[in-house]
Write a protein that holds these residues in place. Structure first.
Motif, PDB file in Angstrom:
ATOM      1  N   PRO A 111      11.970  22.408  14.443  1.00 30.03           N
ATOM      2  CA  PRO A 111      11.494  21.341  15.331  1.00 30.03           C
ATOM      3  C   PRO A 111      12.442  21.166  16.506  1.00 30.03           C
ATOM      4  O   PRO A 111      13.660  21.114  16.330  1.00 30.03           O
ATOM      5  N   THR A 112      11.882  21.118  17.702  1.00 28.98           N
ATOM      6  CA  THR A 112      12.706  20.959  18.902  1.00 28.98           C
ATOM      7  C   THR A 112      12.154  19.831  19.766  1.00 28.98           C
ATOM      8  O   THR A 112      11.028  19.378  19.583  1.00 28.98           O
ATOM      9  N   LYS A 113      12.959  19.395  20.708  1.00 26.13           N
ATOM     10  CA  LYS A 113      12.519  18.352  21.634  1.00 26.13           C
ATOM     11  C   LYS A 113      11.310  18.834  22.429  1.00 26.13           C
ATOM     12  O   LYS A 113      10.352  18.092  22.644  1.00 26.13           O
ATOM     13  N   MET A 114      11.348  20.102  22.847  1.00 24.02           N
ATOM     14  CA  MET A 114      10.239  20.646  23.632  1.00 24.02           C
ATOM     15  C   MET A 114       8.948  20.714  22.817  1.00 24.02           C
ATOM     16  O   MET A 114       7.870  20.366  23.314  1.00 24.02           O
ATOM     17  N   SER A 115       9.037  21.126  21.571  1.00 26.48           N
ATOM     18  CA  SER A 115       7.811  21.227  20.765  1.00 26.48           C
ATOM     19  C   SER A 115       7.210  19.846  20.526  1.00 26.48           C
ATOM     20  O   SER A 115       5.995  19.704  20.425  1.00 26.48           O
ATOM     21  N   GLY A 116       8.051  18.804  20.457  1.00 20.19           N
ATOM     22  CA  GLY A 116       7.540  17.441  20.346  1.00 20.19           C
ATOM     23  C   GLY A 116       6.880  16.973  21.622  1.00 20.19           C
ATOM     24  O   GLY A 116       5.811  16.356  21.594  1.00 20.19           O
ATOM     25  N   GLU A 117       7.486  17.287  22.754  1.00 17.98           N
ATOM     26  CA  GLU A 117       6.934  16.882  24.055  1.00 17.98           C
ATOM     27  C   GLU A 117       5.560  17.505  24.293  1.00 17.98           C
ATOM     28  O   GLU A 117       4.626  16.835  24.741  1.00 17.98           O
ATOM     29  N   PHE A 118       5.438  18.777  23.971  1.00 17.38           N
ATOM     30  CA  PHE A 118       4.169  19.454  24.247  1.00 17.38           C
ATOM     31  C   PHE A 118       3.112  19.144  23.185  1.00 17.38           C
ATOM     32  O   PHE A 118       1.916  19.235  23.467  1.00 17.38           O
ATOM     33  N   ALA A 119       3.553  18.760  22.001  1.00 16.02           N
ATOM     34  CA  ALA A 119       2.585  18.262  21.008  1.00 16.02           C
ATOM     35  C   ALA A 119       1.915  17.006  21.545  1.00 16.02           C
ATOM     36  O   ALA A 119       0.699  16.821  21.402  1.00 16.02           O
ATOM     37  N   PHE A 120       2.715  16.143  22.186  1.00 13.30           N
ATOM     38  CA  PHE A 120       2.135  14.922  22.749  1.00 13.30           C
ATOM     39  C   PHE A 120       1.242  15.233  23.942  1.00 13.30           C
ATOM     40  O   PHE A 120       0.163  14.640  24.097  1.00 13.30           O
ATOM     41  N   LYS A 121       1.643  16.151  24.807  1.00 11.74           N
ATOM     42  CA  LYS A 121       0.809  16.513  25.957  1.00 11.74           C
ATOM     43  C   LYS A 121      -0.570  16.972  25.491  1.00 11.74           C
ATOM     44  O   LYS A 121      -1.600  16.609  26.064  1.00 11.74           O
ATOM     45  N   SER A 122      -0.588  17.784  24.449  1.00 10.95           N
ATOM     46  CA  SER A 122      -1.852  18.286  23.917  1.00 10.95           C
ATOM     47  C   SER A 122      -2.678  17.151  23.333  1.00 10.95           C
ATOM     48  O   SER A 122      -3.878  17.021  23.607  1.00 10.95           O
ATOM     49  N   LEU A 123      -2.043  16.307  22.512  1.00 12.91           N
ATOM     50  CA  LEU A 123      -2.751  15.198  21.880  1.00 12.91           C
ATOM     51  C   LEU A 123      -3.285  14.208  22.910  1.00 12.91           C
ATOM     52  O   LEU A 123      -4.427  13.745  22.793  1.00 12.91           O
ATOM     53  N   GLU A 124      -2.489  13.891  23.896  1.00 13.94           N
ATOM     54  CA  GLU A 124      -2.909  12.928  24.918  1.00 13.94           C
ATOM     55  C   GLU A 124      -4.134  13.426  25.676  1.00 13.94           C
ATOM     56  O   GLU A 124      -5.112  12.690  25.871  1.00 13.94           O
ATOM     57  N   ALA A 125      -4.095  14.686  26.106  1.00 16.01           N
ATOM     58  CA  ALA A 125      -5.221  15.242  26.861  1.00 16.01           C
ATOM     59  C   ALA A 125      -6.471  15.326  26.000  1.00 16.01           C
ATOM     60  O   ALA A 125      -7.582  15.018  26.457  1.00 16.01           O
ATOM     61  N   ALA A 126      -6.310  15.728  24.758  1.00 12.31           N
ATOM     62  CA  ALA A 126      -7.461  15.841  23.850  1.00 12.31           C
ATOM     63  C   ALA A 126      -8.061  14.470  23.558  1.00 12.31           C
ATOM     64  O   ALA A 126      -9.293  14.312  23.513  1.00 12.31           O
ATOM     65  N   THR A 127      -7.213  13.467  23.366  1.00 12.79           N
ATOM     66  CA  THR A 127      -7.698  12.119  23.088  1.00 12.79           C
ATOM     67  C   THR A 127      -8.438  11.551  24.291  1.00 12.79           C
ATOM     68  O   THR A 127      -9.484  10.896  24.145  1.00 12.79           O
ATOM     69  N   ASN A 128      -7.916  11.783  25.483  1.00 10.33           N
ATOM     70  CA  ASN A 128      -8.596  11.320  26.693  1.00 10.33           C
ATOM     71  C   ASN A 128      -9.970  11.971  26.837  1.00 10.33           C
ATOM     72  O   ASN A 128     -10.949  11.319  27.228  1.00 10.33           O
TER      73      ASN A 128
END
Length: 366
Positions: A111-128
């Motif tokens: 687990p890395t900071k980057m993998s957490g950041e991009f997990a959120f980017k994906s989730l946010e866009a999909a939820t929208n």
């Protein structure tokens, strides 16, 4: 009588739906989760079976660069269609909506900071996209609840985040075809469980569960079991008073409304005795009380369904499984079931809504 007629009609329409699927493809959005875990692997392996594209049109919220790099690491050659906008989606293809152009440093299993950041980017866009109706349903790959935390994501999990972005009040349900377990309290510390459980909360969760069993699973008169909080349901106050003073009286009030709700049942023997088979769903008082027996009975085959919201979201019943990442051996059964469940719930809910609206129109004409 109305609900029985609706259920009969839904069962008939389900047969018709099987023939309509290839003409009315469901747009199935997928968030990638933590890309250093097994999320992308189980997504790609699921849709390597071309027959899956007969049921839906997948749209993966991520980036073509990332997916290409991941494919090389796990030796997967499944083709995909890169798009920049959802309206460019092609049915019969695996579509990847590119959200970023960044080069990604894959550190599979870590687990890395980057993998957490991009997990959120994906989730946010999909939820929208889900909220706006650009996709019909959402299936979320596993996140790491620690490294995804940020100023934008301050939630204990997917369920709470989705509730903040969509309409309705959520209920986490872990399910298979034969077992459904909902949680009265979800991601909260054990020390706060007792003070959180109130008659109002129990009634609210029962209402959500009852409604989803009717509209999402076409069960006309659901039977629901409620587990007790304390060992042996408190043994008449010897091991706590909550079962006698809060839970039992609340169940009695709910029964007065005509709902088939029973309990409280001692959690330690409820599953071992197979009593759960007598009910359409069970409500557990807290997270591990429900998930421990569920995963013992169904791990790797179960689905996490977020009931109570105006949109359909499912996920597999497991986490990021860093220890398996990059080895190409991750089991896809739970993720595949999450896809099928999202499609079935969407169809059933749509049919229920259509039938109830038509019935109300007919009654108004009379």
């Amino acid at each position: 009588m109305l609900i029985y007629l609706i259920t009969f009609a839904v069962s008939k329409l389900s047969i018709i739906t099987l023939f309509m699927d290839k003409f009315e493809k469901i747009k199935l959005g997928i968030s990638i989760g933590d890309f250093n875990g097994i999320g992308i692997e189980i997504i790609l392996k699921t849709f390597s079976d071309k027959r899956m594209l007969d049921f839906c049109t997948p749209i993966i919220f991520g980036s073509t660069r990332l997916i290409t790099a991941y494919k090389k690491r796990i030796d997967n050659n499944v083709p995909f269609n890169g798009i920049k906008h959802i309206d460019q989606t092609i049915h019969g293809k695996i579509n990847i909506l590119s959200l970023w152009k960044d080069d990604i440093d894959l550190k599979l299993g870590e687990p890395t900071k980057m993998s957490g950041e991009f997990a959120f980017k994906s989730l946010e866009a999909a939820t929208n996209a889900l909220a706006s109706g650009e996709i019909d349903v959402l299936v979320t790959a596993p996140i790491n609840k620690d490294n995804i935390q940020s100023e934008e994501f301050k939630f204990p999990g997917h369920t709470e985040y989705l509730e903040s972005k969509l309409e309705g009040e959520s209920l986490m349900i872990l399910m298979t075809d034969k077992l459904r377990i909902g949680l009265i309290t979800g991601h909260i510390p054990v020390s706060k469980i007792s003070e959180t459980i109130t008659p109002e909360l129990i009634k609210k969760k029962v209402d959500i569960l009852y409604r989803t069993l009717v509209q999402d699973f076409a069960i006309s008169k659901p039977k629901i079991a409620i587990l007790g909080l304390n060992p042996h349901c408190g043994d008449h106050g010897v091991i706590g008073n909550e079962d006698d003073e809060v839970i039992r009286p609340t169940i009695a009030e709910i029964q007065e409304d005509g709902k088939l709700v029973y309990g409280p049942y001692a959690a330690d023997s409820f599953f071992g005795s197979e009593n759960y088979k007598n009910f359409d769903a069970i409500l557990a008082m807290y997270h591990d009380q429900g998930l421990a027996p569920f995963k013992t009975l169904s791990f790797g085959e179960g689905v996490n369904f977020t009931a109570g919201l105006n949109k359909v979201r499912t996920s597999p019943d497991h986490g990021t499984a860093y220890e398996l990442a990059g080895k190409g051996i991750a089991n896809i059964n739970s993720f595949k079931e999450a896809v099928f469940t999202a499609i079935k719930v969407f169809r059933t809910r749509s049919e229920y809504k259509s039938l109830t609206e038509n019935t109300l129109k007919t009654e108004r004409r009379k």
